[in-house]
Write a protein that holds these residues in place. Structure first.
Motif, PDB file in Angstrom:
ATOM      1  N   LEU A   1       0.809  -1.210   0.000  1.00 47.07           N
ATOM      2  CA  LEU A   1       0.000   0.000   0.000  1.00 47.07           C
ATOM      3  C   LEU A   1       0.846   1.265   0.000  1.00 47.07           C
ATOM      4  N   ALA A   2       1.992   1.222   0.645  1.00 50.09           N
ATOM      5  CA  ALA A   2       2.858   2.389   0.754  1.00 50.09           C
ATOM      6  C   ALA A   2       3.764   2.567  -0.466  1.00 50.09           C
ATOM      7  N   ASP A   3       3.640   1.691  -1.454  1.00 45.49           N
ATOM      8  CA  ASP A   3       4.421   1.788  -2.687  1.00 45.49           C
ATOM      9  C   ASP A   3       3.457   2.056  -3.849  1.00 45.49           C
ATOM     10  N   PRO A   4       3.352   3.303  -4.313  1.00 49.74           N
ATOM     11  CA  PRO A   4       2.396   3.625  -5.371  1.00 49.74           C
ATOM     12  C   PRO A   4       2.589   2.795  -6.643  1.00 49.74           C
TER      13      PRO A   4
ATOM     14  N   ARG B   1       8.571   4.949  -1.134  1.00 48.01           N
ATOM     15  CA  ARG B   1       7.703   4.528  -0.025  1.00 48.01           C
ATOM     16  C   ARG B   1       7.025   5.761   0.540  1.00 48.01           C
ATOM     17  N   LEU B   2       5.704   5.725   0.567  1.00 46.05           N
ATOM     18  CA  LEU B   2       4.921   6.874   1.009  1.00 46.05           C
ATOM     19  C   LEU B   2       5.002   7.079   2.518  1.00 46.05           C
ATOM     20  N   LYS B   3       4.813   8.343   2.915  1.00 39.79           N
ATOM     21  CA  LYS B   3       4.683   8.722   4.320  1.00 39.79           C
ATOM     22  C   LYS B   3       3.693   9.884   4.384  1.00 39.79           C
ATOM     23  N   LEU B   4       3.300  10.266   5.574  1.00 40.26           N
ATOM     24  CA  LEU B   4       2.323  11.334   5.769  1.00 40.26           C
ATOM     25  C   LEU B   4       2.754  12.599   5.032  1.00 40.26           C
ATOM     26  N   GLY B   5       1.816  13.176   4.289  1.00 36.49           N
ATOM     27  CA  GLY B   5       2.068  14.415   3.564  1.00 36.49           C
ATOM     28  C   GLY B   5       2.604  14.239   2.160  1.00 36.49           C
ATOM     29  N   ASP B   6       3.056  13.047   1.814  1.00 41.51           N
ATOM     30  CA  ASP B   6       3.590  12.812   0.469  1.00 41.51           C
ATOM     31  C   ASP B   6       2.506  12.973  -0.579  1.00 41.51           C
TER      32      ASP B   6
ATOM     33  N   ARG C   1      -3.459  13.324  -8.933  1.00 45.14           N
ATOM     34  CA  ARG C   1      -2.432  13.578  -7.917  1.00 45.14           C
ATOM     35  C   ARG C   1      -3.086  13.361  -6.561  1.00 45.14           C
ATOM     36  N   ASN C   2      -2.465  12.559  -5.729  1.00 47.05           N
ATOM     37  CA  ASN C   2      -2.987  12.218  -4.404  1.00 47.05           C
ATOM     38  C   ASN C   2      -2.046  12.726  -3.318  1.00 47.05           C
ATOM     39  N   THR C   3      -2.600  12.931  -2.133  1.00 48.00           N
ATOM     40  CA  THR C   3      -1.817  13.322  -0.964  1.00 48.00           C
ATOM     41  C   THR C   3      -2.123  12.359   0.175  1.00 48.00           C
ATOM     42  N   VAL C   4      -1.073  11.845   0.813  1.00 48.83           N
ATOM     43  CA  VAL C   4      -1.253  10.960   1.970  1.00 48.83           C
ATOM     44  C   VAL C   4      -1.685  11.832   3.146  1.00 48.83           C
ATOM     45  N   VAL C   5      -2.893  11.543   3.682  1.00 47.86           N
ATOM     46  CA  VAL C   5      -3.474  12.389   4.733  1.00 47.86           C
ATOM     47  C   VAL C   5      -3.635  11.678   6.072  1.00 47.86           C
ATOM     48  N   GLU C   6      -3.465  10.361   6.086  1.00 49.13           N
ATOM     49  CA  GLU C   6      -3.495   9.590   7.330  1.00 49.13           C
ATOM     50  C   GLU C   6      -2.391   8.546   7.206  1.00 49.13           C
ATOM     51  N   PHE C   7      -1.656   8.326   8.304  1.00 41.86           N
ATOM     52  CA  PHE C   7      -0.549   7.374   8.220  1.00 41.86           C
ATOM     53  C   PHE C   7      -0.151   6.900   9.607  1.00 41.86           C
ATOM     54  N   GLU C   8      -0.207   5.598   9.806  1.00 44.70           N
ATOM     55  CA  GLU C   8       0.364   4.944  10.978  1.00 44.70           C
ATOM     56  C   GLU C   8       1.086   3.724  10.438  1.00 44.70           C
ATOM     57  N   GLU C   9       2.376   3.698  10.553  1.00 42.33           N
ATOM     58  CA  GLU C   9       3.187   2.625   9.992  1.00 42.33           C
ATOM     59  C   GLU C   9       2.609   1.257  10.330  1.00 42.33           C
TER      60      GLU C   9
ATOM     61  N   LEU D   1      -2.278   1.953   9.142  1.00 39.73           N
ATOM     62  CA  LEU D   1      -3.239   2.852   8.513  1.00 39.73           C
ATOM     63  C   LEU D   1      -2.551   3.712   7.467  1.00 39.73           C
ATOM     64  N   ILE D   2      -3.188   3.802   6.304  1.00 37.02           N
ATOM     65  CA  ILE D   2      -2.748   4.752   5.287  1.00 37.02           C
ATOM     66  C   ILE D   2      -3.981   5.197   4.513  1.00 37.02           C
ATOM     67  N   ALA D   3      -4.054   6.491   4.260  1.00 42.51           N
ATOM     68  CA  ALA D   3      -5.162   7.042   3.475  1.00 42.51           C
ATOM     69  C   ALA D   3      -4.627   8.170   2.613  1.00 42.51           C
ATOM     70  N   TRP D   4      -5.198   8.276   1.409  1.00 42.43           N
ATOM     71  CA  TRP D   4      -4.834   9.373   0.527  1.00 42.43           C
ATOM     72  C   TRP D   4      -6.100   9.987  -0.052  1.00 42.43           C
ATOM     73  N   ARG D   5      -5.954  11.249  -0.456  1.00 44.98           N
ATOM     74  CA  ARG D   5      -7.068  11.957  -1.078  1.00 44.98           C
ATOM     75  C   ARG D   5      -6.525  12.689  -2.298  1.00 44.98           C
ATOM     76  N   HIS D   6      -7.433  13.035  -3.203  1.00 41.31           N
ATOM     77  CA  HIS D   6      -7.005  13.888  -4.297  1.00 41.31           C
ATOM     78  C   HIS D   6      -7.739  15.223  -4.215  1.00 41.31           C
ATOM     79  N   PHE D   7      -7.604  16.057  -5.214  1.00 43.91           N
ATOM     80  CA  PHE D   7      -8.051  17.449  -5.126  1.00 43.91           C
ATOM     81  C   PHE D   7      -9.533  17.622  -4.845  1.00 43.91           C
ATOM     82  N   TYR D   8     -10.376  16.642  -5.133  1.00 48.05           N
ATOM     83  CA  TYR D   8     -11.794  16.773  -4.802  1.00 48.05           C
ATOM     84  C   TYR D   8     -12.075  16.450  -3.337  1.00 48.05           C
ATOM     85  N   GLY D   9     -11.087  15.908  -2.627  1.00 51.13           N
ATOM     86  CA  GLY D   9     -11.198  15.727  -1.191  1.00 51.13           C
ATOM     87  C   GLY D   9     -11.621  14.359  -0.698  1.00 51.13           C
ATOM     88  N   HIS D  10     -12.147  13.487  -1.564  1.00 48.76           N
ATOM     89  CA  HIS D  10     -12.514  12.177  -1.044  1.00 48.76           C
ATOM     90  C   HIS D  10     -11.267  11.336  -0.807  1.00 48.76           C
TER      91      HIS D  10
END
Length: 147
Positions: free
Chosen positions: A23-26, A48-53, A68-76, A79-88
């Motif tokens: 999951l942390a490797d796009p 390897r993704l981390k918070l804010g990437d 383009r996505n941004t990692v917005v939640e991250f616990e090694e 948990l990992i979550a990303w969102r794109h410009f529409y916010g979902h």
């Protein structure tokens, strides 16, 4: 689950760290994607993704496009979550079952989307739930139960 979230859960025969590494490797996202829309990571090989990437993906839903996505939640490892410009958001939660297996929950969360009503109108939540289930099925097939 919130009112603007859909999710599915499946137990996978792999340790949380192994799944989290995917999951942390796009560059690995097209391998597990059950929607058929994720084509390739854009310039993300070996990252390897981390918070804010921020990371880019080539996509195709009828027509090709880039996102383009941004990692917005991250616990090694958990948990990992990303969102794109529409916010979902796309969120992955991993729970170690202590026996080499992991409970994996993927969630499509449009509660933070700027276009939430539009997403509902074009029936994205239901389509995405179907894709989430297909993604978890693909992940399950990557790690079959030991014989």
């Amino acid at each position: 689950m919130g009112m603007r979230q859909v999710s599915a859960t499946r137990v996978i025969n792999a340790a949380p760290g192994v799944i989290f590494d995917l999951l942390a490797d796009p560059a690995k996202h097209p391998v597990i994607d059950g929607s058929g829309t994720v084509v390739a990571a854009v310039g993300e090989e070996g990252r390897r993704l981390k918070l804010g990437d921020r990371f880019g993906m080539d996509m195709k839903m009828g027509l090709p496009y880039k996102i383009r996505n941004t990692v917005v939640e991250f616990e090694e490892g958990r948990l990992i979550a990303w969102r794109h410009f529409y916010g979902h958001r796309w969120r992955w939660q991993l729970k170690d079952l202590g026996d080499g297996r992991t409970e994996v929950t993927e969630t499509f969360d449009w509660s933070t989307a700027r276009i939430g009503l539009l997403l509902e109108w074009v029936r994205f939540p239901g389509k995405n739930l179907k894709s989430i289930r297909a993604t978890l099925e693909r992940l399950d097939k990557m790690f079959p139960a030991p014989a």
